[in-house]
Scaffold this motif. Structure first.
Motif, mmCIF file in Angstrom:
data_model
loop_
_atom_site.group_PDB
_atom_site.id
_atom_site.type_symbol
_atom_site.label_atom_id
_atom_site.label_comp_id
_atom_site.label_asym_id
_atom_site.label_seq_id
_atom_site.Cartn_x
_atom_site.Cartn_y
_atom_site.Cartn_z
ATOM 1 N N TYR A 2 -3.494 4.105 -0.847
ATOM 2 C CA TYR A 2 -4.141 3.205 -1.795
ATOM 3 C C TYR A 2 -3.164 2.112 -2.181
ATOM 4 O O TYR A 2 -1.950 2.263 -2.019
ATOM 5 C CB TYR A 2 -4.651 3.931 -3.033
ATOM 6 N N ARG A 3 -3.712 1.022 -2.658
ATOM 7 C CA ARG A 3 -2.857 -0.066 -3.134
ATOM 8 C C ARG A 3 -2.538 0.170 -4.603
ATOM 9 O O ARG A 3 -3.432 0.199 -5.442
ATOM 10 C CB ARG A 3 -3.568 -1.411 -2.964
ATOM 11 N N SER A 12 0.830 -1.192 0.000
ATOM 12 C CA SER A 12 0.000 0.000 0.000
ATOM 13 C C SER A 12 0.866 1.245 0.000
ATOM 14 O O SER A 12 2.007 1.242 0.424
ATOM 15 C CB SER A 12 -0.909 0.007 1.231
ATOM 16 N N ASP A 65 -3.960 -6.142 -7.241
ATOM 17 C CA ASP A 65 -4.666 -5.311 -8.225
ATOM 18 C C ASP A 65 -3.834 -5.290 -9.501
ATOM 19 O O ASP A 65 -2.763 -4.675 -9.552
ATOM 20 C CB ASP A 65 -4.847 -3.900 -7.677
ATOM 21 N N HIS A 89 -7.982 5.965 -7.990
ATOM 22 C CA HIS A 89 -8.342 5.245 -6.778
ATOM 23 C C HIS A 89 -9.399 6.009 -5.990
ATOM 24 O O HIS A 89 -9.448 7.250 -6.037
ATOM 25 C CB HIS A 89 -7.098 5.036 -5.917
ATOM 26 N N ASP A 109 -6.389 -7.358 -2.199
ATOM 27 C CA ASP A 109 -5.013 -7.705 -1.831
ATOM 28 C C ASP A 109 -4.063 -7.633 -3.016
ATOM 29 O O ASP A 109 -2.860 -7.401 -2.840
ATOM 30 C CB ASP A 109 -4.978 -9.121 -1.243
ATOM 31 N N ALA A 127 -9.599 5.268 1.076
ATOM 32 C CA ALA A 127 -8.786 4.093 0.783
ATOM 33 C C ALA A 127 -9.408 2.806 1.304
ATOM 34 O O ALA A 127 -9.009 1.715 0.898
ATOM 35 C CB ALA A 127 -7.385 4.266 1.368
ATOM 36 N N ARG A 128 -10.386 2.902 2.202
ATOM 37 C CA ARG A 128 -11.029 1.707 2.739
ATOM 38 C C ARG A 128 -12.137 1.197 1.824
ATOM 39 O O ARG A 128 -12.677 0.115 2.046
ATOM 40 C CB ARG A 128 -11.585 1.987 4.135
ATOM 41 N N GLU A 129 -12.474 1.970 0.782
ATOM 42 C CA GLU A 129 -13.476 1.517 -0.173
ATOM 43 C C GLU A 129 -12.862 0.506 -1.145
ATOM 44 O O GLU A 129 -11.746 0.674 -1.596
ATOM 45 C CB GLU A 129 -14.033 2.691 -0.981
ATOM 46 N N ARG A 130 -13.595 -0.522 -1.449
ATOM 47 C CA ARG A 130 -13.241 -1.517 -2.462
ATOM 48 C C ARG A 130 -11.829 -2.080 -2.258
ATOM 49 O O ARG A 130 -11.004 -2.089 -3.177
ATOM 50 C CB ARG A 130 -13.369 -0.919 -3.860
ATOM 51 N N PRO A 131 -11.516 -2.559 -1.060
ATOM 52 C CA PRO A 131 -10.160 -3.064 -0.817
ATOM 53 C C PRO A 131 -9.916 -4.401 -1.512
ATOM 54 O O PRO A 131 -10.815 -5.243 -1.636
ATOM 55 C CB PRO A 131 -10.128 -3.225 0.708
#
Length: 436
Positions: free
Chosen positions: A46-47, A38, A196, A184, A194, A188-192
């Protein structure tokens, strides 16, 4: 503190950099073989996306604005081992580097033209002022060779988008000018997820023995690519068992592509129009990506193994082929072979295609294949743990492992199957008595 953390928090220091250093002042994101940890670029976490075989474009902060630099230029790039092509692209590659930013950011993108003709850039799917839309002659003057233009707009929604020319686009896109633009979510907690991943589908006509795509071709393409590369040059997608994986696919070819994943089912979660609400998402194992579209899929990698991931149009998982070759399946060529060898002063001639095209792969594996023209790929290529994979073009693998470390993008090698879990040869007598 990594480079992305440091540069993302150093806007005052970086704002004084001159334009030519924009690309080198990069906020480096991972390649397909780098870390996918991240990030907190621009003060928001964001990732980062992993662009298969590619990279993310760096930026500098200038009074709160994220500044990027794209250079339109000719590039020489490997398509697969043994073959390279002369594309037109951006910043040394085709596709160009992926642009990543965050919903709500204001971006300023400088575009320098080092091509022999004018160009523009259209920001496909992004909502922006009309004068920034990039259609030459309609929204802006063309960017002439040697000129640099500035695009500036605010990112009003998150999602998966593209960039490509809208100037002599039939030629320029046929030469490889395209790239991904990832926005993004602000939260940042939306649509997490592991992992991408992202790539663009592109097709080219490159005649055997040549390097430059033919821009006049409209139907008979012979190279089908993920990010302008064919298997086995396309990196695998990796996941640890139980991880949530997102794959973003954009199509800038002239036909649709049913993208199919083995071993898992997924949900279609996004298009280039934005994210699909959870109640409207649908399950698939194959999703069709039409011309000019993006599709985003997500799934839980819950099945260890090496799983095929490919376009389901069979000829799109092949390399260069002659579309005008006669059908020789079932034809006995032995008599013709003897005559041809006599005509060629006794030189050995191999007939091919009588029993199917797999014999070409078998001969290549044995080293008895006739030499191909310089800079030309075979129709089928790639070796696996059990022999020839017989794939090329739009094909790669999803490698799911129990032991893969989080964020590890190193290829773990071939899967070790549990005892008794591989299809195997048996005595034909075991089928006696079975209904037919």
């Amino acid at each position: 503190m990594n480079r992305r953390h440091f540069l993302g928090s150093s806007g005052g220091l970086l704002a004084g950099l001159a334009l030519p250093t924009l690309a080198s002042a990069a906020v480096a994101a991972p390649s397909a073989t780098g870390s996918a940890a991240s990030s907190s670029a621009g003060g928001r976490g964001y990732r980062p996306v992993v662009t298969l075989g590619g990279r993310t474009l760096g930026f500098r902060l200038n009074n709160g604005v994220k500044e990027f630099h794209l250079i339109a230029e000719e590039v020489e790039q490997e398509v697969a081992p043994g073959m390279s092509a002369r594309f037109w692209g951006y910043n040394g590659g085709s596709p160009g580097p992926t642009i990543e930013a965050v919903e709500g950011d204001t971006v300023r993108i400088f575009v320098s033209n080092r091509l022999p003709e004018h160009t523009t850039i259209h920001w496909h799917g992004l909502l922006l002022p009309n004068g920034m839309d990039g259609v030459g002659g309609l929204n802006q003057p063309q960017i002439k060779p040697g000129e640099t233009f500035r695009y500036e707009f605010r990112l009003t929604k998150s999602g998966t988008f593209m960039y490509h020319p809208h100037a002599d686009e039939t030629l320029q896109m046929a030469q490889g000018m395209m790239g991904l633009f990832i926005v993004h979510p602000k939260n940042a907690r939306e649509r997490p997820v592991d992992r991408d991943y992202a790539f663009l589908l592109a097709s080219y006509k490159i005649d055997p023995g040549t390097r430059r795509p033919d821009p006049s071709e409209m139907t008979d393409f012979n190279l089908w690519t993920f990010n302008s590369r064919t298997f086995p040059a396309i990196p695998p997608l990796l996941a640890r068992t139980g991880e949530r994986v997102r794959i973003r696919v954009g199509n800038l070819t002239m036909t649709n592509h049913p993208i199919h994943l083995h071993g898992h089912d997924f949900r279609v979660t996004g298009t280039d129009g934005g994210w699909i609400p959870a109640a409207a998402q649908w399950p698939e194992v194959t999703t069709d990506v039409a011309v000019g579209q993006m599709r985003v899929i997500e799934f839980i990698a819950n099945a260890p193994g090496d799983w095929a991931f490919h376009c389901h149009k069979s000829h799109h998982t092949m390399g260069p082929m002659g579309h005008g070759v006669p059908n020789l399946v079932g034809v006995d060529q032995k008599a013709a072979t003897a005559k041809l060898e006599k005509l060629f002063d006794g030189q050995h001639y191999m007939e091919m295609g009588s029993s199917g095209m797999a014999e070409m792969q078998d001969m290549a594996a044995m080293g008895s294949m006739m030499p191909l023209p310089t800079n030309t790929l075979p129709m089928m290529t790639g070796e696996g743990p059990f022999g020839p994979i017989e794939m090329g073009g739009m094909f790669t693998t999803l490698k799911v492992r129990d032991s893969l470390a989080p964020n590890d993008e190193r290829d773990p090698g071939w899967y070790t199957h549990p005892q008794g879990s591989v299809a195997n040869k048996v005595d034909p007598k075991r089928t006696d008595g079975l209904p037919r």
